[in-house]
Scaffold this active site. Structure first.
Site, PDB file in Angstrom:
ATOM      1  N   HIS A  55      47.498 -17.189 -57.053  1.00  0.00           N
ATOM      2  CA  HIS A  55      48.768 -17.808 -56.671  1.00  0.00           C
ATOM      3  C   HIS A  55      49.171 -17.446 -55.233  1.00  0.00           C
ATOM      4  O   HIS A  55      50.129 -16.723 -54.998  1.00  0.00           O
ATOM      5  CB  HIS A  55      49.862 -17.387 -57.668  1.00  0.00           C
ATOM      6  CG  HIS A  55      51.197 -18.007 -57.431  1.00  0.00           C
ATOM      7  ND1 HIS A  55      51.369 -19.213 -56.777  1.00  0.00           N
ATOM      8  CD2 HIS A  55      52.455 -17.585 -57.748  1.00  0.00           C
ATOM      9  CE1 HIS A  55      52.667 -19.493 -56.710  1.00  0.00           C
ATOM     10  NE2 HIS A  55      53.343 -18.527 -57.279  1.00  0.00           N
ATOM     11  N   CYS A  95      57.558 -20.796 -54.204  1.00  0.00           N
ATOM     12  CA  CYS A  95      56.256 -21.144 -54.787  1.00  0.00           C
ATOM     13  C   CYS A  95      55.975 -22.637 -54.726  1.00  0.00           C
ATOM     14  O   CYS A  95      54.829 -23.062 -54.865  1.00  0.00           O
ATOM     15  CB  CYS A  95      56.185 -20.679 -56.231  1.00  0.00           C
ATOM     16  SG  CYS A  95      56.534 -18.935 -56.428  1.00  0.00           S
TER      17      CYS A  95
END
Lengths: 379, 379
Positions: B320, B80
């Site tokens: 995201h 991430c």
């Protein structure tokens, strides 16, 4: 010319389609490299991992199991050049003083990531319409043969040579002696390229401990390292394949090293397909354009030739686990320069060269290329 | 303290499940960032791409279509944190003088790469036995709630706040005002985490032109940037989740910047799950351990609170898309510091902070964390 970095230790797994997990492959390669360098894993300051299709976490878990502390880990991808890029970045890190000891790791467990050929990007319309890697290489082979009067038999000799070289490499994926006729009679993949002219799907890992020269560790030195990336291939160009990128990287690597082609005693280069070895030899500057096939036929790239190429068996026979390939190439050249190459050992090599080309795996989508020169440790 | 680099221009795509290809998403973000900076693509010296699941070639083709010459392109992966790592490396490159102008790009077309949740590494036995990311976060939520006397209602307030913030962000994936009850009544994912407490599967891209201060371009500056990686979480630790890594990165970022927490006017941080925002706020040092939930309930992280957090909607509501997230966070803070944040604009922010956490996607396999501080351009 002062060295960028010392190759203080190298290690690889065996290469092939195998049941070992990616983590186990990394553990084998890293364990060997660390033991070879004689360093403590806790003294490693930075880790660079090259991988295309697997999870970075795979390498990570293996590294933790191997006793590493918490070094910054950076995973990089430049298609087939991912492993060499990891080495390049490790060398840059120690040269800059960001690390005293860095670890470069490459791994690819291709049989986890694909059942057959490398899958293509769903948004790559060129690939979807057939322009996958074997087809691109096949087109450049056709063009090369037509332009320079090269025969299918001459092209096949690259495969004969590299498979024969692999006979001396117990870690190679495919070892078998083939004739030109057998190469040409193997299954057609994308004409004129037959099965034995294409690198296989492989699982494997490689690792290298890269040390700052000031650390005083023994081992061959990296004298220069160039990483460049460029437009997709085939580039709009009057020449075959992507000469220009390899040429530019090679020029920079030779200039930075202060070496000429005659200095180089051993080469590991990117023979993903037979034609790849020929055009790469020319782009690197070892032969004039159009002459590599003839030179290969005359034995110039054999073990006892002017410039021994892919003594490990190359991608064609050692195997081509994408992220691991650059580390496998580096290990072979390091072993040669140290006199540790076993049956494959050259008599007295002093300088070596590694070249890896990363045409992006989806097909035609941009390149990375690493060329590095290495020198024997004469202390 | 002198700035590392100038954020000369930023751009993003819209975020969400969408029909645009990864290449089109990159084109939108890069086009906006280049226009915003007012630079010529041919003057970009280096490109860093953050991506986890797609083909690097995707970004490459978009960049070529956007008129870039042949800059070195480096694709990095730190789960991430991939996008923030790209920004970090671009800032390092201009600070070192390796580039005058660098481009950081992040992209993730998650709907191309997975049908449902993030797929797990086939060799990750922890993940195979159920320790996927929502479960790991759920366990830390349970532990956090138990240890600090925090209720499910207090946890849900993070989701209420971030969704409300996203009402002002036309590019956010989900905009909708929810009550605490609605958050708690949404579908359970991994108890105590419900659907509205988990960041969604998203497609999106972001980009930033990062310039050497000596280039003299206008824009907020990156005052400090720390990238660290560490052991898998949950770490053997007396504390919940992976406090230690974020803490260390935060300490370094604050020290290098010569700033204290009271200086920071706007924060974008990694709220992949509601519990993530709470523990991250504490690990960053904005609240003592165990107090972030209570502070959130009292409004301390609201737009008019002591430290406004995730005004963009955060990962929970803006979306995201893994590789793009760091660039989206950077863009939000840059817009705030420039007065360009539209409905979300704070009155007079001077310093901002971006934090991104990269727990490797297979589950439990090592972390990367980027913390950077930014300062308004007061010239």
């Amino acid at each position: 010319v002062s060295a960028l970095a010392t190759v203080a230790g190298v290690g690889t797994s065996n290469f092939g389609k195998q049941s070992l997990t990616a983590q186990e492959l990394v553990a084998a390669a890293v364990g060997e490299a660390i033991a070879d360098a004689g360093v403590d894993p806790r003294d490693i300051d930075a880790i660079y991992v090259g991988n295309v299709f697997n999870y970075a976490g795979t390498a990570y878990r293996a590294l933790l199991a191997a006793g590493f502390a918490d070094p910054p880990i950076l995973t990089v991808e430049s298609a087939c050049a991912s492993g060499s890029l990891a080495v390049h970045l490790a060398a840059e890190a120690v040269r800059r003083g960001d690390a005293r000891l860095a670890l470069a790791v490459g791994v690819e467990k291709m049989t986890d990531a694909m059942a057959g050929p490398i899958p293509t990007d769903p948004n790559d319309f060129d690939a979807a319409s057939g322009m996958v890697l074997p087809a691109v290489y096949a087109m450049s082979a056709t063009r090369y043969m037509e332009r320079f009067g090269v025969t299918a038999e001459q092209l096949a000799r690259v495969s004969v040579k590299n498979h024969r070289n692999a006979l001396g490499n117990p870690r190679a994926q495919y070892r078998g002696e083939y004739t030109v006729e057998q190469v040409l009679e193997s299954r057609p993949i994308s004409t004129p390229l037959t099965l034995l002219q294409c690198s296989p799907i492989s699982d494997g890992a490689g690792a290298a401990v890269i040390a700052a020269p000031s650390a005083g560790l023994a081992g061959p030195s990296i004298r220069s390292s160039a990483y460049l990336s460029a437009r997709p291939w085939p580039e709009p160009s009057g020449r075959v394949w992507n000469f220009e990128l390899i040429e530019r990287a090679s020029r920079r690597a030779f200039e930075d090293a202060g070496l000429t082609h005659d200095d180089i005693d051993v080469v590991e280069l990117h023979d993903a397909f037979t034609i790849g070895e020929l055009v790469t030899l020319e782009a690197l500057g070892f032969f004039p354009e159009g002459e590599a096939a003839h030179a290969t036929e005359e034995g110039a790239t054999e073990r006892d030739g002017r410039v021994p190429v892919n003594l490990s068996g190359g991608l064609l026979s050692r195997g081509h686990p994408l992220g691991a390939t650059g580390l496998a190439q580096l290990a072979e050249v390091a072993w040669q320069l140290r006199g540790d190459a076993g049956e494959r050992q050259l008599p007295d090599p002093r300088f070596g060269l590694v070249e890896t080309m990363g045409g992006n795996v989806a097909g035609l989508s941009g390149n990375g290329c690493v060329v590095m020169t290495l020198e024997r440790d004469d202390r």
